[in-house]
Motif scaffolding. Sequence first.
Motif, PDB file in Angstrom:
ATOM      1  N   THR A 281      64.402 -71.954  61.268  1.00 44.19           N
ATOM      2  CA  THR A 281      65.748 -72.096  60.698  1.00 44.19           C
ATOM      3  C   THR A 281      65.782 -72.846  59.368  1.00 44.19           C
ATOM      4  O   THR A 281      66.866 -73.089  58.833  1.00 44.19           O
ATOM      5  CB  THR A 281      66.656 -72.816  61.701  1.00 44.19           C
ATOM      6  OG1 THR A 281      66.016 -74.042  62.111  1.00 44.19           O
ATOM      7  CG2 THR A 281      66.907 -71.952  62.923  1.00 44.19           C
ATOM      8  N   SER A 282      64.618 -73.222  58.856  1.00 43.80           N
ATOM      9  CA  SER A 282      64.547 -73.945  57.594  1.00 43.80           C
ATOM     10  C   SER A 282      63.698 -73.134  56.618  1.00 43.80           C
ATOM     11  O   SER A 282      62.929 -72.262  57.029  1.00 43.80           O
ATOM     12  CB  SER A 282      63.918 -75.330  57.818  1.00 43.80           C
ATOM     13  OG  SER A 282      63.951 -76.129  56.651  1.00 43.80           O
ATOM     14  N   ASP A 331      71.517 -71.315  51.398  1.00 48.75           N
ATOM     15  CA  ASP A 331      72.629 -72.023  52.030  1.00 48.75           C
ATOM     16  C   ASP A 331      73.650 -71.022  52.572  1.00 48.75           C
ATOM     17  O   ASP A 331      74.128 -71.145  53.710  1.00 48.75           O
ATOM     18  CB  ASP A 331      73.272 -72.954  50.999  1.00 48.75           C
ATOM     19  CG  ASP A 331      74.437 -73.750  51.551  1.00 48.75           C
ATOM     20  OD1 ASP A 331      74.186 -74.760  52.236  1.00 48.75           O
ATOM     21  OD2 ASP A 331      75.595 -73.349  51.302  1.00 48.75           O
ATOM     22  N   GLY A 334      72.748 -69.447  55.802  1.00 50.72           N
ATOM     23  CA  GLY A 334      72.691 -70.312  56.977  1.00 50.72           C
ATOM     24  C   GLY A 334      71.407 -71.082  57.137  1.00 50.72           C
ATOM     25  O   GLY A 334      71.183 -71.703  58.186  1.00 50.72           O
ATOM     26  N   GLN A 336      68.721 -74.155  56.431  1.00 51.57           N
ATOM     27  CA  GLN A 336      68.463 -75.479  55.894  1.00 51.57           C
ATOM     28  C   GLN A 336      67.389 -75.317  54.813  1.00 51.57           C
ATOM     29  O   GLN A 336      66.464 -74.523  54.966  1.00 51.57           O
ATOM     30  CB  GLN A 336      67.937 -76.395  56.993  1.00 51.57           C
ATOM     31  CG  GLN A 336      67.506 -77.769  56.537  1.00 51.57           C
ATOM     32  CD  GLN A 336      66.786 -78.526  57.633  1.00 51.57           C
ATOM     33  OE1 GLN A 336      65.601 -78.350  57.855  1.00 51.57           O
ATOM     34  NE2 GLN A 336      67.526 -79.345  58.375  1.00 51.57           N
ATOM     35  N   THR A 357      76.628 -77.190  48.006  1.00 50.40           N
ATOM     36  CA  THR A 357      76.143 -76.581  49.251  1.00 50.40           C
ATOM     37  C   THR A 357      76.795 -77.256  50.450  1.00 50.40           C
ATOM     38  O   THR A 357      77.466 -78.276  50.339  1.00 50.40           O
ATOM     39  CB  THR A 357      74.613 -76.678  49.354  1.00 50.40           C
ATOM     40  OG1 THR A 357      74.212 -78.058  49.280  1.00 50.40           O
ATOM     41  CG2 THR A 357      73.944 -75.901  48.226  1.00 50.40           C
ATOM     42  N   ASP A 358      76.563 -76.687  51.619  1.00 47.53           N
ATOM     43  CA  ASP A 358      77.201 -77.145  52.853  1.00 47.53           C
ATOM     44  C   ASP A 358      76.397 -78.282  53.476  1.00 47.53           C
ATOM     45  O   ASP A 358      75.261 -78.066  53.924  1.00 47.53           O
ATOM     46  CB  ASP A 358      77.290 -75.968  53.835  1.00 47.53           C
ATOM     47  CG  ASP A 358      78.067 -76.310  55.087  1.00 47.53           C
ATOM     48  OD1 ASP A 358      78.415 -77.489  55.269  1.00 47.53           O
ATOM     49  OD2 ASP A 358      78.303 -75.388  55.892  1.00 47.53           O
ATOM     50  N   ARG A 361      74.296 -78.018  56.754  1.00 48.13           N
ATOM     51  CA  ARG A 361      72.950 -77.443  56.836  1.00 48.13           C
ATOM     52  C   ARG A 361      71.886 -78.526  56.980  1.00 48.13           C
ATOM     53  O   ARG A 361      70.780 -78.273  57.366  1.00 48.13           O
ATOM     54  CB  ARG A 361      72.652 -76.611  55.587  1.00 48.13           C
ATOM     55  CG  ARG A 361      73.662 -75.505  55.308  1.00 48.13           C
ATOM     56  CD  ARG A 361      73.392 -74.276  56.150  1.00 48.13           C
ATOM     57  NE  ARG A 361      74.302 -73.215  55.742  1.00 48.13           N
ATOM     58  CZ  ARG A 361      75.311 -72.780  56.469  1.00 48.13           C
ATOM     59  NH1 ARG A 361      75.556 -73.317  57.661  1.00 48.13           N
ATOM     60  NH2 ARG A 361      76.083 -71.798  56.031  1.00 48.13           N
ATOM     61  N   HIS A 363      70.330 -80.228  54.504  1.00 48.25           N
ATOM     62  CA  HIS A 363      69.249 -80.054  53.535  1.00 48.25           C
ATOM     63  C   HIS A 363      68.540 -81.394  53.315  1.00 48.25           C
ATOM     64  O   HIS A 363      69.147 -82.463  53.410  1.00 48.25           O
ATOM     65  CB  HIS A 363      69.813 -79.557  52.201  1.00 48.25           C
ATOM     66  CG  HIS A 363      70.580 -78.268  52.309  1.00 48.25           C
ATOM     67  ND1 HIS A 363      70.067 -77.152  52.926  1.00 48.25           N
ATOM     68  CD2 HIS A 363      71.831 -77.920  51.874  1.00 48.25           C
ATOM     69  CE1 HIS A 363      70.951 -76.163  52.857  1.00 48.25           C
ATOM     70  NE2 HIS A 363      72.029 -76.612  52.231  1.00 48.25           N
ATOM     71  N   HIS A 489      68.406 -80.611  63.729  1.00 46.25           N
ATOM     72  CA  HIS A 489      69.555 -80.074  64.461  1.00 46.25           C
ATOM     73  C   HIS A 489      69.350 -80.156  65.977  1.00 46.25           C
ATOM     74  O   HIS A 489      69.848 -79.308  66.719  1.00 46.25           O
ATOM     75  CB  HIS A 489      69.856 -78.627  64.038  1.00 46.25           C
ATOM     76  CG  HIS A 489      70.426 -78.503  62.655  1.00 46.25           C
ATOM     77  ND1 HIS A 489      71.776 -78.500  62.402  1.00 46.25           N
ATOM     78  CD2 HIS A 489      69.825 -78.381  61.450  1.00 46.25           C
ATOM     79  CE1 HIS A 489      71.987 -78.371  61.093  1.00 46.25           C
ATOM     80  NE2 HIS A 489      70.820 -78.306  60.497  1.00 46.25           N
TER      81      HIS A 489
END
Length: 540
Positions: A281-282, A331, A334, A336, A357-358, A361, A363, A489
């Motif tokens: 996921t990254s 970003d 979705g 990171q 950016t969000d 996430r 980051h 996460h």
Amino acid sequence: MTALLLTGGSVFDGYRHLGAASVLVEEGRVAAVGEVPPERARGAEVVDVAGGLVSPGFTDAHVHPIQGGLERLRCDLTPWSTREDYLEAIGRYAADHPELPWIVGGGWAMAAFPGGTPLAADLDSVVPDRPAYLPNRDHHGAWVNSRALELAGVDRDTPDPAGGRLERDPDGRPSGTLHEAATSLVARLLPRTTGEDYHAALMEGQAYLHSLGVTGWQDAIVGAYSGMDDPASTYVTAAANGDLRSHVVGALWWERRQGVEQVADLVGRREAMTGGRFRATSVKIMQDGVAENFTAAMTSPYLDGDGRPTSNTGHSFVEAAALREAVRALDAAGFQVHVHCIGDRATRETLDAFEGTDPARRHHIAHLQLVHPDDVPRFAALGVAANAQALWACHDDQMTDLTIPFLGGERARWQYPFGGLHRSGARLVMGSDWPVSTPDPLAAIHTAVTRTAYGEPGRAGTEPFLPEQAVDLATAFAAYTSGSAWVNHREDAGVLRPGFVADLAVLDRDPFAGPPEEIGAARVVSTWIDGECVHGTPGG
């Protein structure tokens, strides 16, 4: 599953030190923390921690366990610190393995050699008959012998590749050290590492991390890099068959020779690979090199050996505008984003890219060797986590001989500003970058607090390095537990709280009860994942 009561010591809960307390575990999760009434723990297996400390298991937010495991299974140079010891170890390994067509391994320190650049001639003296390829500890360079250069067709007429450099003798002949992209000139010829080799390396790496209390991690490069194949299939297989005991986030490799067209492929890989205890996921972006070989990206030039400015400001591996485009595309998809930054320009370019950016996430920027003072408060403002490899923030030969003279006095004081980042409200997380340096969290925590090294060859020294950038012990422990679990996460890990997973590390002593200079003396006696002992014995 039998309930457990860990008692007879102190507890750090992921945020603060609770003093004398117990931890009750039921069905693999924390059921109670503090003073546990006897009737509440009736029938539980009692684990006497004998005056030690119970902590959440450590999460390593930046590590390369398969690469580290391979090196432990090959010609591992990490226990040594001098040229003579390295040559003796390499010669011994070569003699013990006459069947190997190549001598591979790694883990040497640049500070052991003049200018940080070992010679092919030295390696020829112990491996004259076969090619040898040995990356250094930071994996931004490699030591090769003459046979390897010959097989690769590398000679005085070979130009430096884009993003890399060959060390040369006065006559222009390659002398045996390859930097950055130049390593691929030889690495492309290495014998294929089999799937069985990679699985064995993951198991070796996982066992070693468990022995140090590490219960989860983020693999900082899931992709083909520096002579290694993409380890994704190794993780997917281990997650499917249950061999992967830890929860792992994989940071998929951003290929800097491509652009945002690769995002769709990364999304597909994330969907195909994520399952069980592995989540892809990254995404990892390597924004610059390292200071010791002058490839870290700086806002002003490096100095030469006489303290005069040069024309070299290092390398931004991804041009600033392309970096902004990449980060925003990732970003939006979705992901990171996890960025390697050593120089202050690399950090500034990355913070600029994270604008807008969000923050959800999570980051993060890893390493943070040089951060311009103007950029320190931007981490909190942008919601970007500071991923610290705290073990590096001390005086050692590499810092004294290969770094500070080429930075200059003022800029040298911008290094590893963990205290300033924390005071400005940045979220601190921690990792080791193993096999670049030891994955022992307690060694890193020791340095984060004291800004000195504890008992590691080649890193001796009692004078604190920029002590104003130290953090307190609770902050350092939190960064390596709740902080790194957060950046992965893992919403139910890294904290000892009812309902959270019982991923635990039990230490032989309570570092909060002793002097700071003894933090690094603490040792892990048992490690637990989901309430099951994966290292040591239940009784310690």
